[in-house]
Design an enzyme around this catalytic site. Structure first.
Site, PDB file in Angstrom:
ATOM      1  N   ARG A  46       3.537  10.862   6.969  1.00 21.85           N
ATOM      2  CA  ARG A  46       3.174  12.194   7.432  1.00 21.85           C
ATOM      3  C   ARG A  46       1.964  12.189   8.372  1.00 21.85           C
ATOM      4  O   ARG A  46       1.837  13.034   9.240  1.00 21.85           O
ATOM      5  CB  ARG A  46       2.862  13.052   6.203  1.00 21.85           C
ATOM      6  CG  ARG A  46       2.980  14.505   6.434  1.00 21.85           C
ATOM      7  CD  ARG A  46       2.898  15.251   5.135  1.00 21.85           C
ATOM      8  NE  ARG A  46       2.024  14.595   4.157  1.00 21.85           N
ATOM      9  CZ  ARG A  46       1.690  15.120   3.001  1.00 21.85           C
ATOM     10  NH1 ARG A  46       2.157  16.293   2.665  1.00 21.85           N
ATOM     11  NH2 ARG A  46       0.906  14.480   2.160  1.00 21.85           N
ATOM     12  N   LYS A 142      10.284   3.920  -8.523  1.00 22.28           N
ATOM     13  CA  LYS A 142      10.097   4.658  -9.764  1.00 22.28           C
ATOM     14  C   LYS A 142       9.047   5.741  -9.552  1.00 22.28           C
ATOM     15  O   LYS A 142       8.263   5.616  -8.629  1.00 22.28           O
ATOM     16  CB  LYS A 142       9.706   3.700 -10.885  1.00 22.28           C
ATOM     17  CG  LYS A 142       8.193   3.383 -10.960  1.00 22.28           C
ATOM     18  CD  LYS A 142       7.868   2.589 -12.193  1.00 22.28           C
ATOM     19  CE  LYS A 142       6.569   3.040 -12.806  1.00 22.28           C
ATOM     20  NZ  LYS A 142       6.091   2.233 -13.911  1.00 22.28           N
ATOM     21  N   ASP A 171      13.391  -1.810  -9.890  1.00 13.20           N
ATOM     22  CA  ASP A 171      12.551  -2.044 -11.060  1.00 13.20           C
ATOM     23  C   ASP A 171      11.974  -3.432 -10.825  1.00 13.20           C
ATOM     24  O   ASP A 171      12.683  -4.435 -10.951  1.00 13.20           O
ATOM     25  CB  ASP A 171      13.364  -2.003 -12.353  1.00 13.20           C
ATOM     26  CG  ASP A 171      12.445  -2.100 -13.565  1.00 13.20           C
ATOM     27  OD1 ASP A 171      11.494  -2.914 -13.516  1.00 13.20           O
ATOM     28  OD2 ASP A 171      12.653  -1.384 -14.546  1.00 13.20           O
ATOM     29  N   HIS A 172      10.697  -3.486 -10.437  1.00 14.98           N
ATOM     30  CA  HIS A 172      10.193  -4.767  -9.936  1.00 14.98           C
ATOM     31  C   HIS A 172      10.171  -5.852 -11.013  1.00 14.98           C
ATOM     32  O   HIS A 172      10.088  -7.024 -10.702  1.00 14.98           O
ATOM     33  CB  HIS A 172       8.841  -4.620  -9.243  1.00 14.98           C
ATOM     34  CG  HIS A 172       7.727  -4.250 -10.156  1.00 14.98           C
ATOM     35  ND1 HIS A 172       7.483  -2.959 -10.523  1.00 14.98           N
ATOM     36  CD2 HIS A 172       6.803  -4.990 -10.785  1.00 14.98           C
ATOM     37  CE1 HIS A 172       6.453  -2.928 -11.336  1.00 14.98           C
ATOM     38  NE2 HIS A 172       6.015  -4.149 -11.522  1.00 14.98           N
ATOM     39  N   LYS A 176      11.196 -10.559 -10.939  1.00 13.47           N
ATOM     40  CA  LYS A 176      10.332 -11.661 -11.358  1.00 13.47           C
ATOM     41  C   LYS A 176      11.150 -12.924 -11.596  1.00 13.47           C
ATOM     42  O   LYS A 176      12.238 -12.879 -12.163  1.00 13.47           O
ATOM     43  CB  LYS A 176       9.560 -11.281 -12.623  1.00 13.47           C
ATOM     44  CG  LYS A 176       8.514 -10.212 -12.335  1.00 13.47           C
ATOM     45  CD  LYS A 176       7.645  -9.975 -13.536  1.00 13.47           C
ATOM     46  CE  LYS A 176       6.683  -8.844 -13.287  1.00 13.47           C
ATOM     47  NZ  LYS A 176       5.442  -9.259 -12.639  1.00 13.47           N
ATOM     48  N   GLU A 210      -1.507  -4.251 -20.930  1.00 17.59           N
ATOM     49  CA  GLU A 210      -2.385  -4.123 -19.768  1.00 17.59           C
ATOM     50  C   GLU A 210      -3.831  -3.966 -20.249  1.00 17.59           C
ATOM     51  O   GLU A 210      -4.060  -3.459 -21.346  1.00 17.59           O
ATOM     52  CB  GLU A 210      -2.001  -2.884 -18.955  1.00 17.59           C
ATOM     53  CG  GLU A 210      -0.592  -2.936 -18.395  1.00 17.59           C
ATOM     54  CD  GLU A 210      -0.248  -1.659 -17.642  1.00 17.59           C
ATOM     55  OE1 GLU A 210      -0.310  -1.679 -16.413  1.00 17.59           O
ATOM     56  OE2 GLU A 210       0.057  -0.653 -18.297  1.00 17.59           O
ATOM     57  N   ASP A 229       6.833   5.987 -18.790  1.00 16.13           N
ATOM     58  CA  ASP A 229       6.308   5.192 -17.675  1.00 16.13           C
ATOM     59  C   ASP A 229       6.731   3.721 -17.762  1.00 16.13           C
ATOM     60  O   ASP A 229       6.875   3.058 -16.746  1.00 16.13           O
ATOM     61  CB  ASP A 229       4.767   5.295 -17.686  1.00 16.13           C
ATOM     62  CG  ASP A 229       4.140   4.727 -16.424  1.00 16.13           C
ATOM     63  OD1 ASP A 229       4.629   5.066 -15.329  1.00 16.13           O
ATOM     64  OD2 ASP A 229       3.177   3.935 -16.534  1.00 16.13           O
ATOM     65  N   HIS A 234      11.079  -0.437 -17.523  1.00 14.16           N
ATOM     66  CA  HIS A 234      10.787  -1.876 -17.491  1.00 14.16           C
ATOM     67  C   HIS A 234      11.165  -2.590 -18.793  1.00 14.16           C
ATOM     68  O   HIS A 234      11.862  -3.604 -18.775  1.00 14.16           O
ATOM     69  CB  HIS A 234       9.305  -2.119 -17.209  1.00 14.16           C
ATOM     70  CG  HIS A 234       8.814  -1.467 -15.948  1.00 14.16           C
ATOM     71  ND1 HIS A 234       9.500  -1.548 -14.769  1.00 14.16           N
ATOM     72  CD2 HIS A 234       7.716  -0.724 -15.690  1.00 14.16           C
ATOM     73  CE1 HIS A 234       8.840  -0.887 -13.834  1.00 14.16           C
ATOM     74  NE2 HIS A 234       7.750  -0.372 -14.368  1.00 14.16           N
ATOM     75  N   LYS A 325      -2.102   0.369 -22.652  1.00 19.18           N
ATOM     76  CA  LYS A 325      -3.214   0.172 -21.731  1.00 19.18           C
ATOM     77  C   LYS A 325      -4.478  -0.140 -22.522  1.00 19.18           C
ATOM     78  O   LYS A 325      -4.575   0.151 -23.696  1.00 19.18           O
ATOM     79  CB  LYS A 325      -3.412   1.434 -20.898  1.00 19.18           C
ATOM     80  CG  LYS A 325      -2.160   1.762 -20.108  1.00 19.18           C
ATOM     81  CD  LYS A 325      -2.430   2.666 -18.954  1.00 19.18           C
ATOM     82  CE  LYS A 325      -1.172   2.902 -18.150  1.00 19.18           C
ATOM     83  NZ  LYS A 325      -0.757   1.751 -17.353  1.00 19.18           N
TER      84      LYS A 325
HETATM   85  P1  NAD Z   1       0.655   7.332  -1.892  1.00 13.00           P
HETATM   86  O1  NAD Z   1       0.255   8.702  -2.272  1.00 13.00           O
HETATM   87  O2  NAD Z   1      -0.392   6.297  -1.726  1.00 13.00           O
HETATM   88  O3  NAD Z   1       1.441   7.413  -0.504  1.00 13.00           O
HETATM   89  C1  NAD Z   1       2.383   8.409  -0.251  1.00 13.00           C
HETATM   90  C2  NAD Z   1       2.975   8.207   1.134  1.00 13.00           C
HETATM   91  O4  NAD Z   1       3.954   9.223   1.331  1.00 13.00           O
HETATM   92  C3  NAD Z   1       1.987   8.327   2.279  1.00 13.00           C
HETATM   93  O5  NAD Z   1       2.308   7.352   3.244  1.00 13.00           O
HETATM   94  C4  NAD Z   1       2.270   9.719   2.828  1.00 13.00           C
HETATM   95  O6  NAD Z   1       1.997   9.846   4.232  1.00 13.00           O
HETATM   96  C5  NAD Z   1       3.742   9.834   2.593  1.00 13.00           C
HETATM   97  N1  NAD Z   1       4.179  11.234   2.528  1.00 13.00           N
HETATM   98  C6  NAD Z   1       3.768  12.204   1.683  1.00 13.00           C
HETATM   99  N2  NAD Z   1       4.384  13.367   1.969  1.00 13.00           N
HETATM  100  C7  NAD Z   1       5.202  13.132   3.019  1.00 13.00           C
HETATM  101  C8  NAD Z   1       6.095  13.924   3.787  1.00 13.00           C
HETATM  102  N3  NAD Z   1       6.284  15.224   3.540  1.00 13.00           N
HETATM  103  N4  NAD Z   1       6.761  13.331   4.790  1.00 13.00           N
HETATM  104  C9  NAD Z   1       6.597  12.030   5.066  1.00 13.00           C
HETATM  105  N5  NAD Z   1       5.772  11.227   4.380  1.00 13.00           N
HETATM  106  C10 NAD Z   1       5.085  11.765   3.378  1.00 13.00           C
HETATM  107  O7  NAD Z   1       1.781   6.898  -2.936  1.00 13.00           O
HETATM  108  P2  NAD Z   1       2.138   5.413  -3.433  1.00 13.00           P
HETATM  109  O8  NAD Z   1       1.201   5.039  -4.518  1.00 13.00           O
HETATM  110  O9  NAD Z   1       2.270   4.505  -2.266  1.00 13.00           O
HETATM  111  O10 NAD Z   1       3.554   5.659  -4.128  1.00 13.00           O
HETATM  112  C11 NAD Z   1       4.764   5.867  -3.398  1.00 13.00           C
HETATM  113  C12 NAD Z   1       5.931   5.908  -4.371  1.00 13.00           C
HETATM  114  O11 NAD Z   1       6.018   4.669  -5.054  1.00 13.00           O
HETATM  115  C13 NAD Z   1       5.797   6.969  -5.470  1.00 13.00           C
HETATM  116  O12 NAD Z   1       7.093   7.434  -5.807  1.00 13.00           O
HETATM  117  C14 NAD Z   1       5.229   6.190  -6.648  1.00 13.00           C
HETATM  118  O13 NAD Z   1       5.582   6.774  -7.886  1.00 13.00           O
HETATM  119  C15 NAD Z   1       5.932   4.860  -6.458  1.00 13.00           C
HETATM  120  N6  NAD Z   1       5.243   3.730  -7.054  1.00 13.00           N
HETATM  121  C16 NAD Z   1       3.965   3.404  -6.680  1.00 13.00           C
HETATM  122  C17 NAD Z   1       3.341   2.311  -7.234  1.00 13.00           C
HETATM  123  C18 NAD Z   1       1.953   1.898  -6.822  1.00 13.00           C
HETATM  124  O14 NAD Z   1       1.479   0.890  -7.328  1.00 13.00           O
HETATM  125  N7  NAD Z   1       1.289   2.608  -5.950  1.00 13.00           N
HETATM  126  C19 NAD Z   1       4.003   1.534  -8.197  1.00 13.00           C
HETATM  127  C20 NAD Z   1       5.313   1.883  -8.562  1.00 13.00           C
HETATM  128  C21 NAD Z   1       5.920   2.979  -7.973  1.00 13.00           C
END
Ligand code: NAD
Length: 477
Positions: A46, A142, A171-172, A176, A210, A229, A234, A325
């Site tokens: 975005r 997820k 599912d990472h 593994k 964790e 979660d 997992h 945790k």
């Molecule tokens: P984040 O908040 O850091 O990033 C969100 C991203 O989405 C940003 O790049 C933002 O610009 C984009 N975005 C938001 N609204 C938007 C829109 N309307 N149009 C286009 N882009 C848009 O989130 P994250 O931590 O990177 O997580 C992303 C996904 O991965 C989530 O579903 C989260 O549950 C999942 N996830 C994250 C992790 C992690 O370790 N961060 C682990 C497992 C799963």
């Protein structure tokens, strides 16, 4: 072996997951020669950025999260593969530009690394703008729903525009190395499978511990908890791979059919077989209730449960699962604990021994088989349990050292079109169908989780749950 040329669009390309895992992972695959030079990775998010800024952001992320991989020339080569488009999942901005960027005659994949509430909108716009066709693949992160109803709604939203064969639910844990090695060991050897049942196995323990708390994302976590979660996805996947019948082939639907049968065979867990906990403050660090921002929160940061797989192979063999945790160590493993020998010819003083097969996911991914041998020396027939290292990094040489991390491997599987290590929609729904009534049963009773000390192995009650059946949890180290 390089994969076919591809255009991979990462929606949420500027987010935490993309910077920490997805792009550093792709960089390592580039360094190892798996990406053809004409493959491209397109960040789409975005916020407004020039491609040059995005490349710098990713260079910084690689420097922070994977500083050891590659040379400056390789980094330069990788960054040249990156493009950026500003796209709004919920509006019209950026979609024409994205459509214009897409190349022909190559694999098209779209990684939805954004909140699940945007999945439906992304799927719809990819179609409306003619960017996706019947060959296109999408990868979703997820959490895949928070209950059966929301998971069904997500599946339905994706199914409006994509066939199941195009959807890769990550599912990472399945990416593994040792998790896949578990399948190789089970189904590639004659030794294990004949013993892999309730006649020879006493019980199975699955632990994902964790040390971190929910710091910083307490409010988000408080709507979810350890069951939603971690267990529903997992730990459930680990249980499935441990318990499933041998598939006829190592192909996506054969493997996933067998996993689905395991989920459908799970018992309705009674509340006596569940322990839920919340970590306490430890002087320096706040406790769960402070992190959640709600002194009355009933969400668990720890859960232990005793589950049965009600079928011929497993009747009478409990599966114990626990995750939490702020525990003593960051440690995840599956332990297959065999029964004691029926009779000890060495007398009671030799003690009773069991074989244990451990599949360690972290730290130090690997597998050990504990066998009982004679303690060396002149002291008579004394028995001792020693681990046989089944990781064989030494036997396999330096190549075994270059193990891709879970995300890298899974993304390459997407490009290759191999869904074996991804969850199918019906699997996810079946797991929620099992979890929902259990969650409802403690919510309806208004149960509050019990407190546990930071740095412990969880609440005392979780230890007692095992003791009452004459068993013990393995140490968390
Ligand atoms: P984040 O908040 O850091 O990033 C969100 C991203 O989405 C940003 O790049 C933002 O610009 C984009 N975005 C938001 N609204 C938007 C829109 N309307 N149009 C286009 N882009 C848009 O989130 P994250 O931590 O990177 O997580 C992303 C996904 O991965 C989530 O579903 C989260 O549950 C999942 N996830 C994250 C992790 C992690 O370790 N961060 C682990 C497992 C799963």
């Amino acid at each position: 072996i390089p994969v076919d040329p591809f255009d991979l669009v990462i929606f949420g390309g500027t987010g935490d997951l993309a910077r920490r895992k997805i792009l550093p992972g792709l960089y390592r695959r580039y360094c190892s020669g798996q990406m053809e030079d004409n493959s491209r990775i397109i960040g789409a998010a975005r916020s407004e950025h020039e491609t040059a800024e995005f490349r710098q952001m990713i260079a910084d992320a690689i420097a922070e999260f994977d500083p050891k991989s590659g040379s400056p020339e390789q980094l330069e080569g990788f960054l040249e593969r990156l493009e950026y488009v500003q796209v709004d999942a919920l509006g019209e901005a950026g979609w024409k530009e994205l459509a214009a960027l897409m190349g022909e005659n190559r694999v098209r994949a779209f990684y939805f690394s954004v909140a699940p509430s945007l999945f439906g909108a992304l799927a719809e716009r990819l179609h409306a703008h003619g960017i996706a066709d019947s060959e296109t693949r999408i990868v979703v992160e997820k959490p895949f729903g928070k209950d059966l109803a929301s998971a069904k709604a997500l599946n339905a939203a994706l199914a409006e525009h994509f066939d199941e064969s195009q959807i890769y639910r990550i599912d990472h844990y399945l990416g593994k190395e040792t998790v896949q090695n578990l399948m190789a060991v089970r189904f590639g050897n004659m030794l294990f499978e004949p013993l892999w049942n309730s006649q020879y196995i006493d019980h199975i323990q699955i632990t994902v511990a964790e040390t971190v708390g929910v710091d910083g994302r307490g409010e988000y976590y408080d709507r979810s908890g350890a069951m939603r979660d971690m267990v529903q996805n997992h730990l459930m996947q680990l249980l499935c791979l441990t318990a499933m019948e041998p598939p006829a082939k190592f192909d996506p639907d054969a493997v996933r059919d067998e996993k689905l049968k395991v989920i459908r065979a799970l018992n309705a867990v009674p509340l006596e077989d569940v322990v839920r906990g919340q970590y306490l403050a430890d002087g320096k660090k706040p406790g769960y209730l402070e992190h959640a921002g709600d002194p009355d929160s009933k969400t668990e940061s720890f859960i232990a449960l005793r589950v049965e797989v009600s079928n011929w192979r497993w009747a009478g063999t409990p599966f114990y699962m626990r995750t939490g945790k702020r525990l003593r160590a960051r440690s995840s493993e599956i332990a297959v604990v065999f029964k004691e020998t029926p009779h000890s010819i060495f007398g009671e003083e030799a003690g009773r021994h069991r074989n244990v097969l451990t599949i360690r996911l972290q730290p130090n991914e690997g597998m050990d088989l504990f066998v009982t041998i004679k303690e060396p020396g002149p002291g008579g027939m004394r028995l001792v349990d020693v681990p046989l290292d089944m990781t064989f990094a030494e036997a396999l040489g330096p190549e075994a050292e270059d193990v891709p991390d879970a995300y890298e491997r899974l993304i390459m599987d997407v490009i290759r079109g191999n869904q074996t290590l991804f969850m199918r929609g019906d699997e996810v729904e079946a797991a929620w169908a099992w979890a929902d009534p259990l969650i409802a049963s403690w919510e309806n009773r208004g149960d509050k989780p019990v407190p546990y000390e930071t740095g412990s192995t969880g609440p005392e009650e979780a230890l007692a749950m095992m003791h009452r059946e004459g068993r013990r949890w393995r140490d968390i180290r």
